[in-house]
Design a protein around this motif. Structure first.
Motif, PDB file in Angstrom:
ATOM      1  N   GLY A   1      -0.387   5.843  -8.112  1.00  0.00           N
ATOM      2  CA  GLY A   1       0.267   7.100  -8.424  1.00  0.00           C
ATOM      3  C   GLY A   1       1.465   7.369  -7.535  1.00  0.00           C
ATOM      4  N   THR A   2       1.841   8.634  -7.463  1.00  0.00           N
ATOM      5  CA  THR A   2       2.963   9.076  -6.642  1.00  0.00           C
ATOM      6  C   THR A   2       2.510  10.242  -5.769  1.00  0.00           C
ATOM      7  OG1 THR A   2       3.772  10.627  -8.312  1.00  0.00           O
ATOM      8  CG2 THR A   2       4.645   8.381  -8.391  1.00  0.00           C
ATOM      9  N   ALA A   3       3.308  10.558  -4.736  1.00  0.00           N
ATOM     10  CA  ALA A   3       2.910  11.604  -3.810  1.00  0.00           C
ATOM     11  C   ALA A   3       4.114  12.140  -3.051  1.00  0.00           C
ATOM     12  CB  ALA A   3       1.867  11.065  -2.826  1.00  0.00           C
TER      13      ALA A   3
ATOM     14  N   TRP B   1       0.836  -1.201   0.000  1.00  0.00           N
ATOM     15  CA  TRP B   1       0.000   0.000   0.000  1.00  0.00           C
ATOM     16  C   TRP B   1       0.879   1.263   0.000  1.00  0.00           C
ATOM     17  CZ3 TRP B   1      -1.430  -4.451   2.545  1.00  0.00           C
ATOM     18  CH2 TRP B   1      -2.733  -4.909   2.406  1.00  0.00           C
ATOM     19  N   PHE B   2       1.779   1.343   0.988  1.00  0.00           N
ATOM     20  CA  PHE B   2       2.610   2.534   1.193  1.00  0.00           C
ATOM     21  C   PHE B   2       3.979   2.336   0.543  1.00  0.00           C
ATOM     22  CE2 PHE B   2      -0.373   2.644   4.764  1.00  0.00           C
ATOM     23  CZ  PHE B   2      -0.808   3.952   4.711  1.00  0.00           C
ATOM     24  N   GLY B   3       4.125   2.830  -0.677  1.00  0.00           N
ATOM     25  CA  GLY B   3       5.392   2.719  -1.379  1.00  0.00           C
ATOM     26  C   GLY B   3       5.244   2.073  -2.730  1.00  0.00           C
ATOM     27  N   ASP B   4       4.375   1.048  -2.809  1.00  0.00           N
ATOM     28  CA  ASP B   4       4.185   0.341  -4.070  1.00  0.00           C
ATOM     29  C   ASP B   4       2.960   0.897  -4.807  1.00  0.00           C
ATOM     30  OD1 ASP B   4       6.215  -1.036  -2.869  1.00  0.00           O
ATOM     31  OD2 ASP B   4       5.422  -3.025  -3.296  1.00  0.00           O
ATOM     32  N   SER B   5       1.780   0.806  -4.181  1.00  0.00           N
ATOM     33  CA  SER B   5       0.595   1.381  -4.798  1.00  0.00           C
ATOM     34  C   SER B   5       0.691   2.906  -4.830  1.00  0.00           C
ATOM     35  CB  SER B   5      -0.655   0.948  -4.047  1.00  0.00           C
ATOM     36  OG  SER B   5      -1.813   1.523  -4.631  1.00  0.00           O
ATOM     37  N   VAL B   6       0.996   3.510  -3.686  1.00  0.00           N
ATOM     38  CA  VAL B   6       1.256   4.950  -3.614  1.00  0.00           C
ATOM     39  C   VAL B   6       2.762   5.117  -3.453  1.00  0.00           C
ATOM     40  CG1 VAL B   6       0.758   7.129  -2.458  1.00  0.00           C
ATOM     41  CG2 VAL B   6      -0.981   5.327  -2.535  1.00  0.00           C
ATOM     42  N   SER B   7       3.409   5.567  -4.503  1.00  0.00           N
ATOM     43  CA  SER B   7       4.872   5.611  -4.541  1.00  0.00           C
ATOM     44  C   SER B   7       5.383   7.029  -4.325  1.00  0.00           C
ATOM     45  CB  SER B   7       5.386   5.079  -5.888  1.00  0.00           C
ATOM     46  OG  SER B   7       4.962   3.755  -6.104  1.00  0.00           O
ATOM     47  N   LEU B   8       6.685   7.121  -4.116  1.00  0.00           N
ATOM     48  CA  LEU B   8       7.315   8.406  -3.876  1.00  0.00           C
ATOM     49  C   LEU B   8       7.490   9.184  -5.176  1.00  0.00           C
ATOM     50  CD1 LEU B   8      10.162   7.244  -1.490  1.00  0.00           C
ATOM     51  CD2 LEU B   8       8.023   8.352  -0.834  1.00  0.00           C
ATOM     52  N   ALA B   9       7.199  10.475  -5.109  1.00  0.00           N
ATOM     53  CA  ALA B   9       7.542  11.354  -6.219  1.00  0.00           C
ATOM     54  C   ALA B   9       9.009  11.740  -6.163  1.00  0.00           C
ATOM     55  CB  ALA B   9       6.667  12.604  -6.202  1.00  0.00           C
ATOM     56  N   ARG B  10       9.599  11.697  -4.941  1.00  0.00           N
ATOM     57  CA  ARG B  10      11.017  12.017  -4.752  1.00  0.00           C
ATOM     58  C   ARG B  10      11.485  11.298  -3.494  1.00  0.00           C
ATOM     59  NH1 ARG B  10       9.090  18.108  -3.431  1.00  0.00           N
ATOM     60  NH2 ARG B  10       8.593  17.826  -1.224  1.00  0.00           N
TER      61      ARG B  10
END
Length: 465
Positions: free
Chosen positions: A429-431, A329-338
């Protein structure tokens, strides 16, 4: 040839070199050779967005040689006269863009491609790269973790690593801001497993070689790709109607703590889904390797990889399983933009460990919080910790303290509504940290930045709400 004609010919040659075969057309410019992330200088590229990678590979452990054919489907985000792909240490035999031969050259770990014609902004294009060689590992930011990238092992190979690793075994835009889907077919000698991400698409054998096929249909950051080849006990089944594939190195005991721990993958994933919302991918799994050089676990999408050190001492370790599955969930589905916002991955995954331990009969979240709080060095920030601090306690443990402080400040009902809503809104996506804080404030309907600033970057110990 007169001087004037020689000058004209020389100028034309320079224009063609700089602009490809675009005749100096101002619509086309070279794509950036870097994603602009100071935590991974030189990684990633600009000017295009990859949609899909199709990789056809063959690996022979007898000589450690990898041969590959990569087809990269992308869309130009600017008019391109040339563009870069990340590829470290392998030899490129041929490049084609949209079926036409393209010029290519190497610049360190960059493959520079000049298509026969400029690529207009918005154009969807394909790049075919034929390549091969003996892949090499590469150092990770923390010396304690050893090397990442592609490792040859006595019985096969392991491709793994964070923040970079993919470029050691295929041409790629190697930054999490450019996620893509994947299909992989890898051929290895009969008797060896070839394990990767996503849904298994079957195997076929011919003339002493077996081809294993995998497909990841959800967008995946490049560092989350993996390829594990060797002697493994592979277990296949289903969980919640989706494929579940786990594998444990044959060198490890069949009934030992590693096998016992990954056997609970479905159970742990279900617990986390009850807190975070539906599991975000189409397959489950886990791989335990025996190579002592892998001194970390990594949340490789759908199928985390665990180093052997997590299962010493004769007892299972499901907390590391909870940590790596929380990353789905945290990192794979919602990944880092930076990469400076890596606490968004690790803080929540560490907190998931605390939640699972409490659920599984271990220490309560409150007890773990008190222990970590007392040991925290508040001079080290969770946000923007520096490249050397990417995998430090401030990112993991202090990040988890901040998560619990948020929970205490807004209450359980609002906290889990924030978490589930955030993951649903940003899925695939990314965030950034600012994105998360803004979302939490909207859901809670009051300011939270001062609280999170104190827990994430403040230089003194804050008081728990």
């Amino acid at each position: 040839m007169t001087w004037g004609r020689r000058w004209y010919a020389g100028a034309l040659a320079v224009a063609l070199l700089l602009g490809g075969c675009t005749g100096g057309d101002p619509r086309f410019r070279p794509g950036a050779a870097d994603a602009g992330d100071p935590y991974v200088p030189g990684a990633g590229n600009g000017g295009y967005d990859v949609g899909h990678y199709a990789l056809t590979l063959r690996y022979d452990p007898a000589d450690d040689r990898l041969t590959g054919q990569a087809t990269v489907t992308a869309t130009a985000t600017a008019g391109l006269s040339r563009f870069h792909l990340d590829l470290a240490g392998l030899t490129v035999d041929r490049v084609r863009v949209d079926g036409a031969p393209a010029k290519h050259r190497r610049d360190g770990a960059e493959l520079v491609v000049t298509p026969a014609q400029g690529l207009p902004a918005g154009k969807r294009f394909t790049v075919e790269v034929a390549y091969g060689g003996v892949p090499q590992p590469q150092p990770l930011p923390s010396a304690e973790l050893g090397d990442g990238g592609f490792h040859a092992t006595p019985d096969g190979a392991i491709a793994l690593g964070q923040p970079e690793s993919a470029s050691t075994w295929f041409p790629v835009n190697d930054h999490p801001s450019d996620k893509a889907t994947y299909d992989l077919a890898v051929t290895v000698p009969d008797g060896l497993a070839a394990l990767s991400n996503g849904v298994p698409k079957g195997t076929e054998s011919r003339a002493g070689w077996t081809t294993w096929r995998w497909s990841e249909g959800s967008p995946m950051a490049s560092y989350l790709t993996t390829l594990v080849i060797g002697n493994y006990r592979v277990s296949t089944g289903t969980h919640a109607g989706k494929p579940l594939v786990t594998a444990v190195a044959a060198a490890l005991p069949a009934d030992g703590p590693a096998a016992t721990s990954v056997a609970r993958t479905g159970e742990v994933a279900d617990f986390l889904a009850g807190r975070f919302g539906p599991y975000p991918f189409e397959a489950y799994g886990g791989i335990v390797v025996a190579d002592e050089r892998i001194r970390y676990a990594l949340e490789t999408q759908t199928r985390p990889v665990y180093g052997p050190g997590f299962f010493r001492g004769g007892r299972p370790n499901t907390e590391v399983v909870a940590h790596e599955l929380a990353h789905q969930w945290f990192g794979d589905s919602v990944s880092l933009a930076r990469w400076s916002d890596i606490w968004l991955n690790e803080g929540f995954a560490t907190y998931a460990e605390w939640l699972w331990a409490e659920h599984d009969g271990g220490r309560s979240v409150a007890q773990t919080f008190d222990t970590v709080y007392a040991a925290t060095d508040w001079t080290r920030p969770s946000v923007d910790p520096g490249r050397a601090g990417m995998f430090g306690d401030a990112v993991y443990q202090r990040g988890a303290l901040a998560v619990h402080a948020l929970r205490r400040a807004v209450g359980d009902e609002t906290f889990f509504r924030i978490v589930r809503g955030w993951l649903a809104e940003r899925r695939n996506g990314t965030a950034t940290t600012a994105d998360f804080v803004g979302y939490a404030e909207r859901v809670a309907d009051h300011p939270l930045r001062p609280l999170l600033d104190a827990w994430l970057v403040g230089a003194t110990a804050p008081t728990l709400p």
